[in-house]
Design a protein around this motif. Structure first.
Motif, PDB file in Angstrom:
ATOM      1  N   VAL A 125      -6.129   1.112  -5.930  1.00 48.03           N
ATOM      2  CA  VAL A 125      -6.302  -0.307  -5.633  1.00 48.03           C
ATOM      3  C   VAL A 125      -7.590  -0.797  -6.283  1.00 48.03           C
ATOM      4  O   VAL A 125      -8.654  -0.235  -6.072  1.00 48.03           O
ATOM      5  CB  VAL A 125      -6.378  -0.553  -4.113  1.00 48.03           C
ATOM      6  CG1 VAL A 125      -6.769  -2.005  -3.827  1.00 48.03           C
ATOM      7  CG2 VAL A 125      -5.066  -0.200  -3.436  1.00 48.03           C
TER       8      VAL A 125
ATOM      9  N   ARG B 176       0.796  -1.228   0.000  1.00 52.64           N
ATOM     10  CA  ARG B 176       0.000   0.000   0.000  1.00 52.64           C
ATOM     11  C   ARG B 176       0.836   1.289   0.000  1.00 52.64           C
ATOM     12  O   ARG B 176       0.472   2.249  -0.702  1.00 52.64           O
ATOM     13  CB  ARG B 176      -0.973  -0.003   1.178  1.00 52.64           C
ATOM     14  CG  ARG B 176      -2.030   1.071   1.080  1.00 52.64           C
ATOM     15  CD  ARG B 176      -3.089   0.868   2.143  1.00 52.64           C
ATOM     16  NE  ARG B 176      -3.831  -0.346   1.935  1.00 52.64           N
ATOM     17  CZ  ARG B 176      -4.880  -0.452   1.139  1.00 52.64           C
ATOM     18  NH1 ARG B 176      -5.272   0.605   0.431  1.00 52.64           N
ATOM     19  NH2 ARG B 176      -5.522  -1.581   1.024  1.00 52.64           N
TER      20      ARG B 176
ATOM     21  N   HIS C 150     -11.147   1.992  -2.666  1.00 54.62           N
ATOM     22  CA  HIS C 150     -10.840   0.917  -3.597  1.00 54.62           C
ATOM     23  C   HIS C 150     -11.857   0.872  -4.735  1.00 54.62           C
ATOM     24  O   HIS C 150     -13.015   1.246  -4.560  1.00 54.62           O
ATOM     25  CB  HIS C 150     -10.890  -0.448  -2.888  1.00 54.62           C
ATOM     26  CG  HIS C 150     -10.006  -0.550  -1.692  1.00 54.62           C
ATOM     27  ND1 HIS C 150     -10.202  -1.509  -0.721  1.00 54.62           N
ATOM     28  CD2 HIS C 150      -8.930   0.168  -1.298  1.00 54.62           C
ATOM     29  CE1 HIS C 150      -9.282  -1.373   0.219  1.00 54.62           C
ATOM     30  NE2 HIS C 150      -8.504  -0.364  -0.113  1.00 54.62           N
TER      31      HIS C 150
END
Length: 272
Positions: free
Chosen positions: A183, A173, A225
């Motif tokens: 992501v 990350r 995300h």
């Protein structure tokens, strides 16, 4: 219902909630993707190796939905790496999809045994420049393999990686954050190998009158995300899409964050 979008580091936008067709039977793909489009999904994620690009293409063609309302991703498989071969592979994918371009093209896996991921990646901007894809990115490039891609100076727009409450890609990350690489979470619900109903997620779900799956999808969205819940069942597709009428509190997000324990649920496809 309008799905929120994220702005990628190349200035393009991507719908945050999509529909994935991993392990969807090619014979059933057209029906399943048609159901997903009718439910409201406009972001479809496929790959050459799934063997179902044709079914995705037929569903899109029959939908009557304008091309600019759709976001379509496909991926380059491991045996097609290399500058020339990857371009041929993209052309084959476009033909199967019945499209003149995809919105996102990804390297599906790093191939350290062949030592040609960098060569392949360096060819990807030309596909974008030729209008064959709008954005480019990678998939399954974790902290071990992402640095060599970043060293080229060509920054991926996304990294599609396994990500769920018990495996949040803690080591990878920081690299993604530093370079504003979004992501894309595959296996976002733990691929059915984790009983989240018996965790704090079950309690949070009950508090909101939602399912544990809806709660996890909401967590992914609030964590920034792009997420692809997959189902062959239309009712479940609709349930997974019904996640925009509630919001998790900061404490609830933190509680789900706290479930991280490094559990990789799909070790059969973990890169080596």
């Amino acid at each position: 219902m309008t799905v929120p979008t994220l702005t990628l580091n190349d200035g393009k936008t991507i719908p945050q909630l999509g529909f994935g067709v991993f392990k969807v039977d090619p014979e059933e793909t057209e029906r399943i993707v048609t159901d997903a489009l009718e439910v409201g999904y406009r972001h479809i994620d496929t790959a050459a190796v799934y063997g179902n690009e044709e079914g995705v293409g037929r569903a899109i063609a029959k939908s009557g939905i304008a091309r600019d309302e759709l976001f379509v991703t496909t991926k380059l498989w491991n045996d097609r790496h290399g500058a020339d071969e990857s371009k041929r592979a993209l052309g084959e994918s476009l033909e199967k999809l019945g499209l003149d371009h995809v919105d996102l093209y990804l390297i599906h896996w790093p191939t350290p045994e062949n030592n040609n991921s960098v060569e392949t990646w360096e060819a990807f901007p030309s596909y974008r420049d030729q209008g064959l894809t709008t954005s480019i990115g990678v998939s399954n490039f974790d902290h071990r393999y992402l640095p060599q891609i970043l060293d080229t100076g060509i920054i991926p727009a996304v990294d599609q990686i396994e990500c769920h409450p018990q495996f949040q890609q803690i080591e990878t990350r920081p690299l993604l954050t530093e370079h504003d690489i979004k992501v894309e979470a595959w296996g976002p619900l733990g691929q059915g190998k984790v009983d989240y109903a018996d965790t704090v997620i079950g309690e949070i779900a009950s508090a909101h009158g939602k399912s544990w799956a809806q709660t996890i999808i909401r967590w992914h969205l609030q964590r920034g995300h792009v997420v692809f819940p997959k189902s062959n069942n239309r009712d479940r597709m609709a349930q997974n899409f019904d996640v925009f009428d509630f919001e998790l509190t900061t404490a609830e997000v933190a509680a789900i964050d706290g479930l991280e324990n490094g559990l990789i649920v799909n070790k059969s496809v973990e890169p080596v």
